[in-house]
Design an enzyme around this catalytic site. Sequence first.
Site, PDB file in Angstrom:
ATOM      1  N   ASP A  75       1.372   0.163   5.757  1.00  0.00           N
ATOM      2  CA  ASP A  75       2.076  -1.039   6.186  1.00  0.00           C
ATOM      3  C   ASP A  75       1.114  -2.230   6.116  1.00  0.00           C
ATOM      4  O   ASP A  75      -0.087  -2.073   6.309  1.00  0.00           O
ATOM      5  CB  ASP A  75       2.555  -0.832   7.635  1.00  0.00           C
ATOM      6  CG  ASP A  75       3.642  -1.805   8.030  1.00  0.00           C
ATOM      7  OD1 ASP A  75       4.074  -2.606   7.184  1.00  0.00           O
ATOM      8  OD2 ASP A  75       4.045  -1.777   9.210  1.00  0.00           O
ATOM      9  N   HIS A 127       1.433  -5.509  -2.839  1.00  0.00           N
ATOM     10  CA  HIS A 127       1.876  -4.173  -3.242  1.00  0.00           C
ATOM     11  C   HIS A 127       0.963  -3.587  -4.318  1.00  0.00           C
ATOM     12  O   HIS A 127       0.689  -2.391  -4.337  1.00  0.00           O
ATOM     13  CB  HIS A 127       3.332  -4.219  -3.726  1.00  0.00           C
ATOM     14  CG  HIS A 127       4.309  -4.564  -2.636  1.00  0.00           C
ATOM     15  ND1 HIS A 127       4.184  -4.078  -1.354  1.00  0.00           N
ATOM     16  CD2 HIS A 127       5.411  -5.357  -2.621  1.00  0.00           C
ATOM     17  CE1 HIS A 127       5.179  -4.542  -0.602  1.00  0.00           C
ATOM     18  NE2 HIS A 127       5.930  -5.329  -1.350  1.00  0.00           N
ATOM     19  N   LEU A 165      -5.795  19.193  -3.569  1.00  0.00           N
ATOM     20  CA  LEU A 165      -4.917  18.454  -2.656  1.00  0.00           C
ATOM     21  C   LEU A 165      -3.469  18.429  -3.158  1.00  0.00           C
ATOM     22  O   LEU A 165      -3.226  18.266  -4.359  1.00  0.00           O
ATOM     23  CB  LEU A 165      -5.434  17.001  -2.570  1.00  0.00           C
ATOM     24  CG  LEU A 165      -4.556  15.990  -1.839  1.00  0.00           C
ATOM     25  CD1 LEU A 165      -4.699  16.132  -0.330  1.00  0.00           C
ATOM     26  CD2 LEU A 165      -4.909  14.556  -2.249  1.00  0.00           C
TER      27      LEU A 165
HETATM   28  C1  FPP Z   1       4.143  -1.790   3.121  1.00  0.00           C
HETATM   29  O1  FPP Z   1       3.864  -3.105   3.366  1.00  0.00           O
HETATM   30  C2  FPP Z   1       4.753  -1.639   1.754  1.00  0.00           C
HETATM   31  C3  FPP Z   1       5.729  -0.781   1.443  1.00  0.00           C
HETATM   32  C4  FPP Z   1       6.276   0.149   2.444  1.00  0.00           C
HETATM   33  C5  FPP Z   1       6.346  -0.726   0.067  1.00  0.00           C
HETATM   34  C6  FPP Z   1       5.440  -0.561  -1.125  1.00  0.00           C
HETATM   35  C7  FPP Z   1       4.442   0.519  -1.159  1.00  0.00           C
HETATM   36  C8  FPP Z   1       3.472   0.548  -2.089  1.00  0.00           C
HETATM   37  C9  FPP Z   1       3.378  -0.490  -3.136  1.00  0.00           C
HETATM   38  C10 FPP Z   1       2.509   1.690  -2.118  1.00  0.00           C
HETATM   39  C11 FPP Z   1       2.624   2.461  -3.396  1.00  0.00           C
HETATM   40  C12 FPP Z   1       2.784   3.912  -3.299  1.00  0.00           C
HETATM   41  C13 FPP Z   1       2.587   4.794  -4.327  1.00  0.00           C
HETATM   42  C14 FPP Z   1       2.973   6.212  -4.150  1.00  0.00           C
HETATM   43  C15 FPP Z   1       1.968   4.413  -5.611  1.00  0.00           C
HETATM   44  P1  FPP Z   1       4.978  -4.192   3.764  1.00  0.00           P
HETATM   45  O2  FPP Z   1       5.545  -4.807   2.537  1.00  0.00           O
HETATM   46  O3  FPP Z   1       5.982  -3.556   4.674  1.00  0.00           O
HETATM   47  O4  FPP Z   1       4.067  -5.226   4.513  1.00  0.00           O
HETATM   48  P2  FPP Z   1       4.469  -6.301   5.636  1.00  0.00           P
HETATM   49  O5  FPP Z   1       4.984  -5.509   6.818  1.00  0.00           O
HETATM   50  O6  FPP Z   1       3.181  -6.994   5.903  1.00  0.00           O
HETATM   51  O7  FPP Z   1       5.506  -7.200   5.026  1.00  0.00           O
END
Ligand code: FPP
Length: 240
Positions: A17, A34, A128
Amino acid sequence: MSSETQNVPRHVAIILDGNGRWARERGLPRTAGHKEGCRAVEQTVEDAARLGIEYLTVYAFSTENWKRSAEEVSALMQLFRYYAKRLLVIAKKNNVRVKMIGERSAFAQDLQDAIRALEEETAQNTGLTFLFAVNYGGRDEIVRAVRRIGAECAQGMTAPADITEDVIAAHLDTAGVPDPDLLIRTSGEQRLSNFLLWQLAYAEFYFTDIYWPDFDRQELERAIAYYNGRDRRYGGVKDV
Ligand code: FPP
């Protein structure tokens, strides 16, 4: 304490997060957060493999994340497309087995194919196991499991009285995977957000204020040190 002298948890689950806030603090678009978040996932997979963690599960996209702007969802799908291929290289290099949990039918066919290839081409790896949760929701997973058990009952394959915790666990997306020992959530939030609701029943929780793109090996080791300081009793009483 160094990681060598620590008891490494068998299964670590992470709610990543703070990508958006990481980007905002730098005056960058959310997508930049991201991208850095993906880089941190890649690094964490390698770190977890080196530390001897057996299972790592990350929450990458929830069933609720579709509510984000069409632009952000589309950018995330593009990133997943790119990372499905990149993860294959990382997984091969580090002997990592990769599996997706969540409802994949919502994704475009080419992304589903890329995920399938990632799973099939790493299935024989023995290090893993990396599970990434996309279009995942804990309640949705339980509903899907209950539907399948219900169908088996209707066909006479199972009797309701024979449904045990093990039967339910075997119908979840995580079938065959031990429950997480340690849950990490970054960015200062302290919620489960519908992640692994069944599986986290006895996990230790570690919260850190740092944003996911800043998560690194040192932070992972800090979480493991915290885990080592906990006294896990599973509802029982500790021997004195
Ligand atoms: C968290 O920050 C982001 C997400 C839950 C979505 C995107 C995840 C990734 C890009 C990780 C990639 C994973 C893999 C398996 C390659 P947020 O956007 O919720 O942050 P905020 O709360 O600060 O807005």
